[in-house]
Design an enzyme around this catalytic site. Structure first.
Site, mmCIF file in Angstrom:
data_model
loop_
_atom_site.group_PDB
_atom_site.id
_atom_site.type_symbol
_atom_site.label_atom_id
_atom_site.label_comp_id
_atom_site.label_asym_id
_atom_site.label_seq_id
_atom_site.Cartn_x
_atom_site.Cartn_y
_atom_site.Cartn_z
ATOM 1 C CB CYS A 1 30.077 12.853 51.372
ATOM 2 S SG CYS A 1 29.709 13.553 50.115
ATOM 3 C CD GLU B 1 31.277 18.693 40.556
ATOM 4 O OE1 GLU B 1 31.991 19.754 40.385
ATOM 5 O OE2 GLU B 1 31.277 17.722 41.018
ATOM 6 C CB CYS C 1 27.830 11.360 54.018
ATOM 7 S SG CYS C 1 25.688 10.377 54.024
ATOM 8 C CB SER D 1 23.240 5.130 45.416
ATOM 9 O OG SER D 1 24.001 5.391 45.861
ATOM 10 C CB CYS E 1 23.749 16.478 49.382
ATOM 11 S SG CYS E 1 22.584 14.477 50.021
ATOM 12 C CG ASN F 1 38.178 9.441 46.085
ATOM 13 O OD1 ASN F 1 38.829 8.452 45.920
ATOM 14 N ND2 ASN F 1 36.862 8.504 45.761
ATOM 15 C CB CYS G 1 32.689 7.590 44.980
ATOM 16 S SG CYS G 1 31.856 7.384 46.349
ATOM 17 C CB CYS H 1 28.137 8.828 38.289
ATOM 18 S SG CYS H 1 27.299 9.918 39.438
ATOM 19 N N GLY I 1 23.851 15.174 45.978
ATOM 20 C CA GLY I 1 22.485 14.752 46.510
ATOM 21 C C GLY I 1 21.969 13.241 46.991
ATOM 22 C CB SER J 1 24.472 4.589 50.892
ATOM 23 O OG SER J 1 25.470 4.917 49.177
ATOM 24 C CG LEU J 2 24.923 -1.054 55.822
ATOM 25 C CD1 LEU J 2 23.812 -0.645 55.894
ATOM 26 C CD2 LEU J 2 25.406 -2.027 55.569
ATOM 27 C CG HIS J 3 28.765 4.076 53.000
ATOM 28 N ND1 HIS J 3 29.981 3.746 52.055
ATOM 29 C CD2 HIS J 3 28.544 5.433 53.068
ATOM 30 C CE1 HIS J 3 28.954 4.442 51.660
ATOM 31 N NE2 HIS J 3 28.151 5.313 51.750
HETATM 32 S S1 SF4 Z 1 27.109 10.405 50.454
HETATM 33 FE FE1 SF4 Z 1 25.077 11.118 48.951
HETATM 34 S S2 SF4 Z 1 23.777 11.217 50.565
HETATM 35 FE FE2 SF4 Z 1 25.750 11.429 51.395
HETATM 36 S S3 SF4 Z 1 26.081 13.358 51.586
HETATM 37 FE FE3 SF4 Z 1 27.157 13.043 50.183
HETATM 38 S S4 SF4 Z 1 25.781 13.041 48.175
HETATM 39 FE FE4 SF4 Z 1 24.806 13.207 49.999
#
Ligand code: SF4
Length: 365
Positions: free
Chosen positions: A130, A103, A127, A206, A123, A307, A350, A116, A174, A228-230
């Site tokens: 995600c 996508e 995470c 990112s 991936c 989200n 996102c 984007c 990814g 992407s610290l989070h």
């Molecule tokens: S946030 Fe990014 S790195 Fe983490 S699983 Fe999703 S696509 Fe992969």
């Protein structure tokens, strides 16, 4: 020149997709073919001005020369499987690669028109918050497949007469730094003045922080970095980003600092991305911890309301909590933004990208 020509053909055992090389490489091919260097400009201009994938339509090269090139180059773009339009203007392009889908999202704002793009099918990082991670990892995208996403959208934009792309974010499906060589060569094509001619300050990569790749990135490209610290500590980050067990927060920040030290693209600092997960990483004490963690890093902080997607155990933090979290960070002098979620109704926001595998509204809460 004849010898060069023969050597060239021996080296090139496979035809090359023009979308996988920049001007310099086409120039080199012209020389190998015994052609004048201006042929490279003619060809590349054609690909990136007319956005045609039919080389037979090139008019300004004579047949003999054209046939020589045709032996070693071709153009193949990704097939656009579906286009979805959000009420807020966001457009999702689902592109197809051997029945797998990736996508690409066009996000229009007042003065900024961001694309984007994805770097992998699925991936590897996993995470937990995600949606992409739920489909697992299939494979890395080739350079031509990464570039084809931008190329296809440019072609669409020209046809529909909508605003041109001003910014590229490598933030789709990814982890780009796990596809290092293809990402680097794609960025070189994005930057090439004969190709897309994007400045270093409008391309953002990112990453969750793949330290060895981040350490060597500066030797190849200077672009904006988003981390992407989070989480503000390894205990929480280990849970939401399992890759943290391999590269912890300290090592990532150290590597990021080295990258931005001499980077012109990051002279205003790196972006720290922080997804807001209710009851997980959004306690006010973590805002203080984050401020302490980032005190010596030139950065701005982007808080991302999470989200939702089905079967996820997470919930997005309340607006009040996100605002208060932001206020604490502001008190410490950080620039803090709260990301507007775009394209939620078409699963384009996102963390919602799934390559259409789960693109059925039944999967949404
Ligand atoms: S946030 Fe990014 S790195 Fe983490 S699983 Fe999703 S696509 Fe992969």
């Amino acid at each position: 020149m004849n010898i060069l020509f023969k050597i060239g053909f021996n080296i090139i055992i496979k035809k090359i997709n023009l979308l996988s090389i920049n001007y310099q490489k086409i120039f080199f091919l012209s020389i190998l073919l015994g052609e004048k260097s201006f042929r490279a400009k003619q060809i590349i201009k054609y690909v990136y001005s007319f956005y045609s994938d039919n080389l037979n339509l090139i008019k300004n090269i004579n047949i003999k020369t054209f046939k020589k090139f045709q032996k070693i180059i071709f153009i193949r773009t990704l097939n656009i499987y579906k286009i979805q339009y959000s009420y807020d203007g966001t457009i999702k392009f689902i592109m197809e690669i051997n029945k797998k889908k990736i996508e690409t999202i066009y996000i229009p704002e007042k003065k900024r028109f961001t694309l984007c793009i994805s770097s992998q099918i699925g991936c590897f990082v996993g995470c937990d918050f995600c949606f992409t991670s739920k489909q697992g990892f299939n494979r890395n995208l080739y350079t031509s497949e990464i570039i084809s996403q931008i190329w296809n959208v440019f072609k669409f934009i020209i046809k529909k007469k909508i605003n041109f792309i001003t910014n590229i974010v490598i933030m789709g499906m990814g982890e780009p730094l796990l596809n290092f060589s293809n990402i680097v060569s794609s960025i070189l094509i994005m930057r090439d003045k004969y190709c897309f001619n994007f400045s270093k300050r409008v391309i953002t990569l990112s990453t969750v922080g793949i330290v060895p790749a981040l350490d060597k990135l500066k030797n190849f490209v200077d672009i904006k970095l988003a981390l992407s610290l989070h989480a503000s500590n390894d205990k929480i980050r280990n849970i939401i980003i399992p890759f943290n067990k391999k590269y912890n927060i300290k090592s990532i920040l150290k590597s990021a600092k080295k990258y931005i030290k001499n980077s012109k693209a990051n002279k205003n600092g790196v972006t720290i991305e922080y997804v807001m997960l209710d009851g997980i990483n959004d306690k006010y004490k973590y805002a203080y911890q984050l401020a302490f963690l980032l005190k010596n890093i030139s950065c701005k902080i982007n808080l991302i309301p999470w989200n939702k997607f089905l079967k996820s155990k997470y919930k997005c933090s309340s607006i009040k909590r996100i605002n208060n979290f932001s206020k604490i960070l502001l008190k410490f002098g950080f620039i803090v933004t709260i990301r507007k979620n775009r394209g939620i109704d078409i699963n384009a926001a996102c963390g919602q990208l799934s390559g259409e595998i789960f693109n059925n509204t039944n999967f949404l809460l």
